[in-house]
Design an enzyme around this catalytic site. Structure first.
Site, PDB file in Angstrom:
ATOM      1  CB  CYS A  55       7.206  20.644 -50.230  1.00 42.86           C
ATOM      2  SG  CYS A  55       7.585  21.333 -51.862  1.00 42.86           S
ATOM      3  CG  ASP A  62       4.931  22.731 -46.695  1.00 42.54           C
ATOM      4  OD1 ASP A  62       5.908  23.491 -46.606  1.00 42.54           O
ATOM      5  OD2 ASP A  62       4.610  22.159 -47.755  1.00 42.54           O
ATOM      6  CB  VAL A  77     -17.208  16.948 -39.228  1.00 44.91           C
ATOM      7  CG1 VAL A  77     -16.675  18.155 -38.473  1.00 44.91           C
ATOM      8  CG2 VAL A  77     -16.092  15.935 -39.461  1.00 44.91           C
ATOM      9  CD  GLU A  78     -15.933  11.948 -33.629  1.00 51.12           C
ATOM     10  OE1 GLU A  78     -15.665  12.441 -32.516  1.00 51.12           O
ATOM     11  OE2 GLU A  78     -15.104  11.395 -34.368  1.00 51.12           O
ATOM     12  CB  SER A  79     -14.199  16.853 -32.942  1.00 45.23           C
ATOM     13  OG  SER A  79     -14.458  16.134 -31.763  1.00 45.23           O
ATOM     14  CG  HIS A  96       1.120  25.873 -48.540  1.00 47.75           C
ATOM     15  ND1 HIS A  96       1.748  24.754 -48.057  1.00 47.75           N
ATOM     16  CD2 HIS A  96       2.023  26.863 -48.446  1.00 47.75           C
ATOM     17  CE1 HIS A  96       2.979  25.050 -47.685  1.00 47.75           C
ATOM     18  NE2 HIS A  96       3.179  26.339 -47.921  1.00 47.75           N
ATOM     19  CD  GLU A  97      -1.220  27.649 -53.054  1.00 49.10           C
ATOM     20  OE1 GLU A  97      -0.582  28.709 -53.117  1.00 49.10           O
ATOM     21  OE2 GLU A  97      -0.682  26.519 -53.025  1.00 49.10           O
TER      22      GLU A  97
END
EC number: 1.7.1.13
Length: 161
Positions: A55, A62, A77-79, A96-97
């Site tokens: 936060c 969070d 994307v390479e994981s 969060h957003e």
């Protein structure tokens, strides 16, 4: 250089036994490789059930389940790099957003997918759960329309009656 070596050019983290974990936000960790099937529309679905960030006001952690779904164009994307990138949010202070939108924008900058959506299912804090959802479709394509449809479908799906 063989074909498989060519395909993995720029992929440096996969198979590295001396992986360094970074806990400060770092989009430079993201790596990609060529999509062998750009003519096909298919969905790559990724899930990170142990996402953490901080936060920005209280510094409290969070926790979230991050869902990433995308239709690749020329790149994937390479994981392992994605895992390390998502871990880099551990000490990052953002709402969060913001986290969900940052993840989406960083993946767009990396891959330029046809379509992408990122959803964060954050654990409740203070009795409130937050589920930010962001999506994008390439402008001027059917994917742009699909992104708008999905955005409103996510609202309908989570709406409270």
């Amino acid at each position: 250089m063989s074909r498989s070596e060519n395909e993995l050019e720029g992929v440096t983290l996969l198979g590295n036994q001396n992986t360094k974990y970074t806990y400060d936000y770092n989009p430079k960790l993201l790596e990609k490789f060529p999509n062998k099937h750009p003519e096909n529309d298919y969905m790559v679905m990724l899930n990170c059930p142990e996402f953490t960030s901080l936060c920005p006001k209280t510094g409290q952690p969070d926790f979230a389940d991050i869902h990433i779904n995308y239709i690749p164009d020329q790149s994937i994307v390479e994981s392992k790099s994605l895992k390390l990138y998502l871990f880099s949010f551990r000490n990052h202070g953002d709402f969060h957003e913001d986290c969900v939108n940052i993840i989406m924008k960083d993946l767009i900058a990396l891959m330029d997918p046809k379509y992408i959506e990122v959803e964060g299912v954050f654990m409740p804090r203070g009795g409130i759960s937050i589920y930010p959802f962001a999506c994008y479709g390439k402008p001027g394509t059917v994917y742009e329309t699909r992104a708008t449809d999905r955005l409103f479908a996510s609202i309908d799906r989570r709406s409270h009656k």
